[in-house]
Write an enzyme that holds these catalytic residues in place. Structure first.
Site, PDB file in Angstrom:
ATOM      1  CB  SER A   1      -0.968  -0.034   1.185  1.00  0.00           C
ATOM      2  OG  SER A   1      -2.053   0.840   0.969  1.00  0.00           O
TER       3      SER A   1
ATOM      4  CE  LYS B   1     -18.460  20.942   7.949  1.00  0.00           C
ATOM      5  NZ  LYS B   1     -17.155  21.160   7.280  1.00  0.00           N
TER       6      LYS B   1
END
Length: 312
Positions: A124, A176
């Site tokens: 990764s 949000k």
């Protein structure tokens, strides 16, 4: 019974000796700093001689690697540094942290050669930071690849419902508060976050394609998140050679026409001044004795502000 005048003279002599001893320690420390003690601490005693720099990246890669990045950038400008050995043993970590280290290695590789050598795992983000290297070495059993991005959002709203706890969230817009640990992820929030993951994944794929000189579509076909052993990664083009750090250094020396026995010096991030009390205490121990050294350091070094301190 001792002569009082003799006792007074001895006390005066001890005070004078203590004064000169402390003065000698201070002078030594100041001279050591003035002669480049910091450079010797960070780059070893080979400053000025041709050598290879080694950067070790192990464990989880965090988001703040500014000190290490500064060292890499500094080594790229140092005339005595002829190349970089990037030693990676990391399962990955922060995307932003991996990107920053990747870019620092790429800047170095644009000026001087870089070899990457992989330990037990370089996956990764651990693979991300390796791809700017001109040649990547790994062991047969090294786990690498795992090209992909993951984002997790814990949701404990079901548990809160069971215990009778309700949390109201006031947000300025429907996206949000996404994700939220106390509210289920909405379909719109899931779509938005999936877009973020997809964009980060595209950036990762582009880094690999550029670093490994592979077509983007070819990288995508390998980037389903799976890890590969070093033996699997070699024919796929994700690494260049099965080998150790010794093999990597030998390759770098041979291709760059460097001496076979060229030194390899670790680049280490500064320790934020913590070496100062250790150095001071060591010198005081030699000159004053361990008991006096502990007292002086604990009362004067690495303590901020006025303190009332009792040290038995």
């Amino acid at each position: 019974m001792a002569d009082p005048d003799l006792v007074v003279d001895r006390l005066r002599l001890r005070r004078r000796l203590l004064f000169w001893r402390v003065g000698a320690v201070v002078a030594f420390v100041l001279a050591w700093l003035g002669l480049g003690g910091q450079a010797l601490l960070h780059h070893g005693p080979l400053v000025g001689r041709d050598h290879l720099a080694r950067v070790r990246v192990s464990g989880i890669i965090g988001s703040d690697n500014r000190k290490l990045i500064d060292l890499i950038d500094g080594a790229a400008k140092a005339k005595s540094v002829r190349g970089l050995v990037l030693s990676v043993d990391s399962p990955g970590g922060s995307v932003s942290g991996g990107e920053a280290l990747h870019d620092a290695v790429a800047r170095f590789a644009a000026r001087k050669p870089v070899v990457a050598t992989m330990g037990g795992v370089a996956a990764s983000a651990g693979y991300m930071i390796s791809v700017p290297a001109q040649r990547i070495f790994a062991g047969q059993s090294t786990l690498t690849g795992s090209i992909g991005v993951i984002m997790q959002a814990p949701d404990v709203s079901g548990l809160l419902d069971r215990v009778g706890v309700k949390v109201d969230e006031l947000v300025s817009g429907p996206l949000k508060g996404q994700p939220s640990a106390v509210q289920p992820l909405s379909p719109e929030g899931r779509q938005m976050l999936q877009g973020v993951v997809a964009d980060l994944f595209d950036q990762f794929v582009t880094m690999v394609a550029d670093g490994r000189h592979m077509p983007v579509d070819r990288v995508r076909s390998l980037a389903d998140g799976r890890p590969y052993t070093g033996r699997q990664a070699l024919p796929l083009g994700l690494i260049d050679q099965i080998g150790t750090e010794r093999d990597a250094v030998a390759w770098l020396a041979r291709t760059q026409h460097l001496p076979e026995a060229i030194p390899v010096v670790d680049l280490k991030a500064p320790t934020d001044g913590k070496w100062i009390p250790r150095l001071t205490r060591s010198m005081l121990s030699v000159i004053l004795g361990e008991e006096w050294a502990g007292s002086v350091v604990s009362q004067g070094v690495a303590l901020d502000g006025a303190v009332a301190l009792w040290k038995p």
